[in-house]
Design a protein around this motif. Structure first.
Motif, PDB file in Angstrom:
ATOM      1  N   LEU A 103     -14.381  -3.752   8.933  1.00  0.00           N
ATOM      2  CA  LEU A 103     -12.821  -1.920   9.757  1.00  0.00           C
ATOM      3  C   LEU A 103     -12.979  -3.047  11.049  1.00  0.00           C
ATOM      4  O   LEU A 103     -12.237  -2.333  11.120  1.00  0.00           O
ATOM      5  CB  LEU A 103     -12.998  -1.327   8.870  1.00  0.00           C
ATOM      6  N   LYS A 112      -3.154  -6.221   7.586  1.00  0.00           N
ATOM      7  CA  LYS A 112      -3.094  -5.311   6.311  1.00  0.00           C
ATOM      8  C   LYS A 112      -3.906  -5.240   5.369  1.00  0.00           C
ATOM      9  O   LYS A 112      -4.303  -4.187   4.711  1.00  0.00           O
ATOM     10  CB  LYS A 112      -2.463  -4.748   6.795  1.00  0.00           C
ATOM     11  N   GLU A 113      -4.121  -6.187   4.282  1.00  0.00           N
ATOM     12  CA  GLU A 113      -4.054  -5.786   3.127  1.00  0.00           C
ATOM     13  C   GLU A 113      -5.634  -5.886   3.092  1.00  0.00           C
ATOM     14  O   GLU A 113      -6.003  -5.574   2.020  1.00  0.00           O
ATOM     15  CB  GLU A 113      -2.964  -7.409   2.636  1.00  0.00           C
ATOM     16  N   GLN A 114      -6.150  -7.515   3.770  1.00  0.00           N
ATOM     17  CA  GLN A 114      -7.073  -6.935   4.113  1.00  0.00           C
ATOM     18  C   GLN A 114      -8.250  -5.708   4.054  1.00  0.00           C
ATOM     19  O   GLN A 114      -9.404  -5.904   3.300  1.00  0.00           O
ATOM     20  CB  GLN A 114      -7.632  -8.222   4.859  1.00  0.00           C
ATOM     21  N   LYS A 115      -7.715  -5.856   5.443  1.00  0.00           N
ATOM     22  CA  LYS A 115      -8.399  -4.012   5.488  1.00  0.00           C
ATOM     23  C   LYS A 115      -8.284  -2.424   4.251  1.00  0.00           C
ATOM     24  O   LYS A 115      -9.280  -2.411   4.372  1.00  0.00           O
ATOM     25  CB  LYS A 115      -7.604  -3.646   6.775  1.00  0.00           C
ATOM     26  N   SER A 116      -6.673  -3.092   3.497  1.00  0.00           N
ATOM     27  CA  SER A 116      -6.977  -2.523   2.385  1.00  0.00           C
ATOM     28  C   SER A 116      -7.277  -2.388   1.453  1.00  0.00           C
ATOM     29  O   SER A 116      -8.502  -1.259   1.244  1.00  0.00           O
ATOM     30  CB  SER A 116      -5.111  -1.875   1.884  1.00  0.00           C
ATOM     31  N   VAL A 117      -8.121  -3.926   1.528  1.00  0.00           N
ATOM     32  CA  VAL A 117      -9.493  -3.998   0.369  1.00  0.00           C
ATOM     33  C   VAL A 117     -10.265  -3.515   0.517  1.00  0.00           C
ATOM     34  O   VAL A 117     -10.850  -2.400  -0.272  1.00  0.00           O
ATOM     35  CB  VAL A 117      -8.377  -5.842  -0.349  1.00  0.00           C
ATOM     36  N   LYS A 119     -11.603  -1.469   2.384  1.00  0.00           N
ATOM     37  CA  LYS A 119     -11.300   0.451   2.547  1.00  0.00           C
ATOM     38  C   LYS A 119     -11.237   0.850   1.308  1.00  0.00           C
ATOM     39  O   LYS A 119     -12.750   1.826   1.234  1.00  0.00           O
ATOM     40  CB  LYS A 119     -10.200   0.610   3.382  1.00  0.00           C
ATOM     41  N   ALA A 120     -10.721   0.266   0.436  1.00  0.00           N
ATOM     42  CA  ALA A 120     -10.727   0.744  -0.807  1.00  0.00           C
ATOM     43  C   ALA A 120     -12.522   0.319  -1.600  1.00  0.00           C
ATOM     44  O   ALA A 120     -12.966   1.880  -1.579  1.00  0.00           O
ATOM     45  CB  ALA A 120     -10.520   0.337  -2.075  1.00  0.00           C
ATOM     46  N   ASN A 123     -14.934   2.348  -0.082  1.00  0.00           N
ATOM     47  CA  ASN A 123     -14.888   4.734  -0.588  1.00  0.00           C
ATOM     48  C   ASN A 123     -15.708   4.086  -1.471  1.00  0.00           C
ATOM     49  O   ASN A 123     -16.456   4.799  -2.101  1.00  0.00           O
ATOM     50  CB  ASN A 123     -13.292   4.762  -0.991  1.00  0.00           C
ATOM     51  N   LYS A 172      -5.832  13.634   3.451  1.00  0.00           N
ATOM     52  CA  LYS A 172      -5.616  12.209   2.879  1.00  0.00           C
ATOM     53  C   LYS A 172      -4.843  13.141   1.592  1.00  0.00           C
ATOM     54  O   LYS A 172      -3.057  13.347   0.603  1.00  0.00           O
ATOM     55  CB  LYS A 172      -6.467  11.860   2.117  1.00  0.00           C
TER      56      LYS A 172
END
Length: 310
Positions: A103, A112-117, A119-120, A123, A172
């Motif tokens: 990250l 952006k899409e790679q960062k979103s995955v 991050k999920a 978490n 959030k």
């Protein structure tokens, strides 16, 4: 040997009296003497029928019990927990560290899409780590394997640190957090920093998760007359009397109209930690607000613990 005989006699006596009573009720005084002998023979046979299996079962159970090595079983259990802690905790921490590096784009630029995955996944790994830590900590507290590492620290800074750790969760949820530490005089308390932080994190995360969107979570901390008192309040769904009775039980996962996952050990572990500090934790629900609070001594009471009644 005397204990063995005592147990056998006691377990057989009641049945013997019952059988003898039946024979008296059925006895015919006008019958021939041979009938009486037959009745006595039946009675003695019945006693033997009751007695012999009990003797054999008692001896068998006693032999099995004596062959159980409880010290070895306890050692095996502790070894298993230690292995579980190492085998599950170490990979979790490695995964989290690796994902955080990705990250931070230490290994290259991400879209952006790679960062979103990532991050999920991050978490999810953090959640798994917390579950493992909670399970192991609960086991250790239940078995008396935890020794508190108490020392002096600034409780106000600890609460602010916990709020900072959960800032992203609050953002959030659209929840604001307000801390009132005007009654923290002095600010330092004597307790186990790591364990008290675990309790505050648990109470704060629950308050945020179950608070209404756009609402406020209020935290009041007080240090007075040798006690540290922590209050956290939100305006989430009201807790019924039945929920309040079950909140701090092991594996109790209360559903207050909000879908949550977990083993239901967070509040149970918090209760164990607070009680290990000779304190008390409770929950209340009134006037549309849920309030969780705990009280612990804020000074070192080890030298005069026996003189204090909590």
């Amino acid at each position: 040997m005397l204990e063995f005989l005592r147990k056998i006699v006691c377990t057989t006596f009641k049945d013997s009296v019952f059988c003898f009573s039946i024979l008296i009720l059925c006895y015919n005084p006008y019958a021939a003497l041979s009938d009486f002998r037959i009745a006595v023979t039946i009675f003695i046979s019945f006693i033997a029928y009751l007695l012999i299996p009990r003797i054999l079962n008692y001896r068998s159970d006693e032999v099995v019990f004596n062959y159980v090595d409880f010290d070895k079983l306890l050692e095996q259990r502790e070894t298993f927990v230690a292995a579980l802690a190492h085998d599950l905790r170490s990979p979790s921490l490695s995964h989290i560290a690796g994902l955080q590096m990705l990250l931070n784009e230490s290994c290259g630029v991400l879209n952006k899409e790679q960062k979103s995955v990532i991050k999920a996944i991050l978490n999810s790994c953090k959640y798994m780590k917390e579950l493992v830590f909670t399970l192991l900590s609960t086991y250790k507290f239940d078995c008396g394997m935890v020794n508190l590492n108490c020392g002096d620290f600034d409780a106000s800074l600890l609460v602010e640190e916990c709020v900072e750790d959960l800032k992203n969760l609050a953002v959030k949820k659209g929840v604001s957090i307000e801390i009132d530490h005007s009654l923290m005089r002095p600010r330092e308390i004597f307790a186990d920093f790591v364990q008290i932080k675990r309790v505050i994190i648990n109470l704060l995360s629950n308050a945020i998760n179950y608070a209404g969107i756009g609402s406020k979570v209020n935290i009041d901390i007080i240090n007075d007359k040798g006690y540290f008192r922590f209050y956290i309040e939100n305006s989430g769904p009201p807790l019924t009397d039945e929920m309040l009775r079950k909140l701090f039980r092991r594996y109790s996962n209360i559903n207050s109209g909000v879908s949550k996952t977990g083993f239901g050990l967070g509040l149970y572990l918090s209760k164990q930690i607070i009680e290990a500090h000779s304190g008390y934790i409770k929950a209340e629900s009134e006037d549309g607000k849920n309030i969780f609070s705990f009280y612990i001594p804020s000074v070192d009471i080890s030298n005069y613990r026996s003189k204090i009644v909590f």
